[in-house]
Motif scaffolding. Sequence first.
Motif, PDB file in Angstrom:
ATOM      1  N   ALA A  77     -15.884  -0.628  10.104  1.00 14.77           N
ATOM      2  CA  ALA A  77     -16.624   0.131  11.109  1.00 14.77           C
ATOM      3  C   ALA A  77     -16.208   1.591  10.999  1.00 14.77           C
ATOM      4  N   MET A  78     -17.153   2.479  11.025  1.00 20.35           N
ATOM      5  CA  MET A  78     -16.895   3.921  10.933  1.00 20.35           C
ATOM      6  C   MET A  78     -16.044   4.242   9.703  1.00 20.35           C
ATOM      7  N   LYS A  79     -16.338   3.593   8.590  1.00 24.58           N
ATOM      8  CA  LYS A  79     -15.672   3.791   7.290  1.00 24.58           C
ATOM      9  C   LYS A  79     -14.187   3.422   7.326  1.00 24.58           C
ATOM     10  N   MET A  80     -13.797   2.576   8.293  1.00 29.41           N
ATOM     11  CA  MET A  80     -12.420   2.098   8.370  1.00 29.41           C
ATOM     12  C   MET A  80     -12.444   0.579   8.369  1.00 29.41           C
ATOM     13  N   GLU A  81     -11.508  -0.013   7.650  1.00 23.17           N
ATOM     14  CA  GLU A  81     -11.386  -1.461   7.647  1.00 23.17           C
ATOM     15  C   GLU A  81     -10.444  -1.883   8.768  1.00 23.17           C
ATOM     16  N   ASN A  82     -10.920  -2.757   9.636  1.00 24.16           N
ATOM     17  CA  ASN A  82     -10.153  -3.236  10.775  1.00 24.16           C
ATOM     18  C   ASN A  82      -9.857  -4.721  10.590  1.00 24.16           C
ATOM     19  N   VAL A  83      -8.580  -5.075  10.558  1.00 19.19           N
ATOM     20  CA  VAL A  83      -8.185  -6.472  10.434  1.00 19.19           C
ATOM     21  C   VAL A  83      -8.177  -7.067  11.837  1.00 19.19           C
ATOM     22  N   LEU A  84      -9.029  -8.067  12.059  1.00 25.12           N
ATOM     23  CA  LEU A  84      -9.062  -8.737  13.354  1.00 25.12           C
ATOM     24  C   LEU A  84      -8.137  -9.942  13.271  1.00 25.12           C
ATOM     25  N   LYS A  85      -7.206 -10.020  14.220  1.00 25.76           N
ATOM     26  CA  LYS A  85      -6.159 -11.043  14.184  1.00 25.76           C
ATOM     27  C   LYS A  85      -6.292 -12.002  15.357  1.00 25.76           C
ATOM     28  N   ALA A  86      -5.713 -13.181  15.202  1.00 25.22           N
ATOM     29  CA  ALA A  86      -5.727 -14.187  16.254  1.00 25.22           C
ATOM     30  C   ALA A  86      -4.850 -13.731  17.418  1.00 25.22           C
ATOM     31  N   ILE A  87      -5.348 -13.907  18.626  1.00 28.00           N
ATOM     32  CA  ILE A  87      -4.572 -13.533  19.802  1.00 28.00           C
ATOM     33  C   ILE A  87      -3.805 -14.723  20.363  1.00 28.00           C
ATOM     34  N   GLY A  88      -3.964 -15.868  19.724  1.00 28.13           N
ATOM     35  CA  GLY A  88      -3.247 -17.069  20.134  1.00 28.13           C
ATOM     36  C   GLY A  88      -3.358 -18.127  19.064  1.00 28.13           C
ATOM     37  N   ASP A  89      -2.672 -19.242  19.279  1.00 31.72           N
ATOM     38  CA  ASP A  89      -2.734 -20.358  18.342  1.00 31.72           C
ATOM     39  C   ASP A  89      -4.032 -21.130  18.577  1.00 31.72           C
ATOM     40  N   GLY A  90      -4.536 -21.772  17.535  1.00 32.29           N
ATOM     41  CA  GLY A  90      -5.739 -22.569  17.681  1.00 32.29           C
ATOM     42  C   GLY A  90      -6.202 -23.139  16.361  1.00 32.29           C
ATOM     43  N   LYS A  91      -7.409 -23.694  16.408  1.00 31.32           N
ATOM     44  CA  LYS A  91      -8.025 -24.284  15.223  1.00 31.32           C
ATOM     45  C   LYS A  91      -9.447 -23.744  15.113  1.00 31.32           C
ATOM     46  N   VAL A  92      -9.847 -23.327  13.908  1.00 39.01           N
ATOM     47  CA  VAL A  92     -11.173 -22.759  13.692  1.00 39.01           C
ATOM     48  C   VAL A  92     -12.217 -23.868  13.799  1.00 39.01           C
ATOM     49  N   LYS A  93     -13.123 -23.716  14.774  1.00 41.29           N
ATOM     50  CA  LYS A  93     -14.192 -24.695  14.994  1.00 41.29           C
ATOM     51  C   LYS A  93     -15.411 -24.367  14.135  1.00 41.29           C
ATOM     52  N   SER A  94     -15.811 -23.088  14.137  1.00 38.34           N
ATOM     53  CA  SER A  94     -16.953 -22.673  13.316  1.00 38.34           C
ATOM     54  C   SER A  94     -16.877 -21.174  13.048  1.00 38.34           C
ATOM     55  N   ILE A  95     -17.476 -20.785  11.931  1.00 40.43           N
ATOM     56  CA  ILE A  95     -17.558 -19.371  11.557  1.00 40.43           C
ATOM     57  C   ILE A  95     -19.034 -18.996  11.626  1.00 40.43           C
TER      58      ILE A  95
END
Length: 165
Positions: A129-147
């Motif tokens: 976004a705005m020519k910057m790469e932003n790493v989005l991180k998990a804010i808690g523990d969990g399991k990926v249900k869907s992408i």
Amino acid sequence: MLKAIVNQQTFNIHADDSATIIDGQTLDWDIVEIRKNHFHILYKNRSYNAEVLEADFQTKSFLLSLNKKQFVVNVKDRFDILLEQLGMTDAANAKVNDLKAPMPGLIVSIQVQVGDNIKKGDSLLILEAMKMENVLKAIGDGKVKSIKVNNKQNVEKNQVLIEFE
């Protein structure tokens, strides 16, 4: 740009190779690392010994000793400041069942798969976004249900990117 909070006082810091500026004032200092986590500082013709006693990089909280006096320093980087500006300061405290885009952008990389168990702080995806790469991180523990997105897909602010169980 950083914000450092020391004893409930906030300092705006900008540092690069040529200067360190705190609240608009150029800091004329000399700092040398003596050994790991130990520093010698010269500032206004005075000598200081500094030591990093504890460092929690996840919460960006540090316990420092300056001439044997201890200080707790909490730091906010440009991403924390951006989240504050977007009104998302309490996002980490709330129970979240999905990851939403904090801003419009382009999905550069998805770093998890459906069924993955994740821990707080794990990288989930990279949003450009705005020519910057932003790493989005998990804010808690969990399991990926869907992408809900694909690589190279444009997304809008608050669009659901990943759902968790």
